[in-house]
Design a protein around this motif. Structure first.
Motif, PDB file in Angstrom:
ATOM      1  N   ALA A 237      -2.764   3.102  -6.409  1.00  0.00           N
ATOM      2  CA  ALA A 237      -3.901   4.019  -6.298  1.00  0.00           C
ATOM      3  C   ALA A 237      -5.115   3.331  -5.697  1.00  0.00           C
ATOM      4  O   ALA A 237      -5.356   2.155  -5.939  1.00  0.00           O
ATOM      5  N   GLY A 238      -5.888   4.081  -4.909  1.00  0.00           N
ATOM      6  CA  GLY A 238      -7.169   3.615  -4.406  1.00  0.00           C
ATOM      7  C   GLY A 238      -7.136   2.618  -3.278  1.00  0.00           C
ATOM      8  O   GLY A 238      -8.184   2.196  -2.803  1.00  0.00           O
ATOM      9  N   ALA A 239      -5.978   2.224  -2.805  1.00  0.00           N
ATOM     10  CA  ALA A 239      -5.885   1.268  -1.692  1.00  0.00           C
ATOM     11  C   ALA A 239      -6.060   2.015  -0.370  1.00  0.00           C
ATOM     12  O   ALA A 239      -6.063   3.243  -0.323  1.00  0.00           O
TER      13      ALA A 239
ATOM     14  N   ASP B 199      -1.756   8.873  -7.319  1.00  0.00           N
ATOM     15  CA  ASP B 199      -0.295   8.791  -7.380  1.00  0.00           C
ATOM     16  C   ASP B 199       0.269   7.973  -6.216  1.00  0.00           C
ATOM     17  O   ASP B 199       1.467   7.964  -5.979  1.00  0.00           O
ATOM     18  N   GLY B 200      -0.621   7.318  -5.436  1.00  0.00           N
ATOM     19  CA  GLY B 200      -0.185   6.505  -4.307  1.00  0.00           C
ATOM     20  C   GLY B 200       0.120   7.309  -3.057  1.00  0.00           C
ATOM     21  O   GLY B 200       0.627   6.768  -2.081  1.00  0.00           O
TER      22      GLY B 200
ATOM     23  N   ILE C  32      -1.722  -2.299   4.495  1.00  0.00           N
ATOM     24  CA  ILE C  32      -2.219  -1.734   3.240  1.00  0.00           C
ATOM     25  C   ILE C  32      -3.071  -2.794   2.567  1.00  0.00           C
ATOM     26  O   ILE C  32      -2.640  -3.940   2.408  1.00  0.00           O
ATOM     27  N   SER C  33      -4.291  -2.421   2.184  1.00  0.00           N
ATOM     28  CA  SER C  33      -5.195  -3.383   1.554  1.00  0.00           C
ATOM     29  C   SER C  33      -5.864  -2.764   0.333  1.00  0.00           C
ATOM     30  O   SER C  33      -5.884  -1.549   0.165  1.00  0.00           O
TER      31      SER C  33
ATOM     32  N   SER D 218      -3.933  -5.623  -7.437  1.00  0.00           N
ATOM     33  CA  SER D 218      -3.810  -6.787  -6.568  1.00  0.00           C
ATOM     34  C   SER D 218      -2.634  -6.590  -5.617  1.00  0.00           C
ATOM     35  O   SER D 218      -1.485  -6.496  -6.043  1.00  0.00           O
ATOM     36  N   ILE D 219      -2.946  -6.495  -4.344  1.00  0.00           N
ATOM     37  CA  ILE D 219      -1.925  -6.315  -3.308  1.00  0.00           C
ATOM     38  C   ILE D 219      -1.778  -7.656  -2.591  1.00  0.00           C
ATOM     39  O   ILE D 219      -2.778  -8.251  -2.193  1.00  0.00           O
TER      40      ILE D 219
END
Length: 150
Positions: A42-44, A64-65, A86-87, A119-120
């Motif tokens: 979420a939120g990325a 929900d991505g 994707i960050s 954390s990605i």
């Protein structure tokens, strides 16, 4: 009188040349879901980039991505092969406001985020190392789902 005819002729020519050169670019819907080890991310921010077309679009993943690309012109993106990144960073969403500081807040202090970012791994934020791609076709496309690994 000849001056007005010349002006009208020039305006008509400019109108026809300007309108005849526009071609509609074939587009395809682009949406999907991003997970990290099977759990929604979420939120990325997800970015689709095609340097040959000169297109780079980004959007924020929902809780929900899920994501979907919408532009001023239409849904989706121009057909082509895209590199994907994707960050952890995110954009403000419609309806969100910049947090206000109260009395006693230190200058330069930043308010805590609404939700702690997941954390990605850094490799997914760089086009050279993400290893993610998508082939967007004109017309319908299956969802572009990505399951990131730590």
């Amino acid at each position: 009188m000849n001056r007005y005819r010349l002006l009208a002729l020039l305006c008509a020519t400019a109108y026809l040349v300007g309108c005849s050169g526009s071609k509609e670019v074939p587009r395809g819907p682009v949406k999907g879901r991003v997970t990290l080890s099977g759990k929604p991310l979420a939120g990325a921010t997800i970015v689709f980039e095609n340097k040959a077309l000169g297109v780079a679009q980004s959007t924020t993943l929902d809780d929900d991505g899920k994501y979907e690309f919408m532009t001023y012109a239409a849904a989706g993106l121009p057909a082509g092969s895209y590199k994907v990144t994707i960050s952890s960073g995110r954009f403000m969403q419609p309806g969100e406001e910049i947090p206000k500081f109260g009395p006693g807040t230190k200058v330069g202090a930043t308010p805590p985020p609404k939700k702690a970012p997941t954390s990605i791994p850094d490799k997914y934020a760089k086009i050279e190392s993400s290893g993610l791609s998508a082939d967007v076709k004109a017309g319908d496309n299956q969802p572009f789902d990505f399951d990131l690994k730590p």
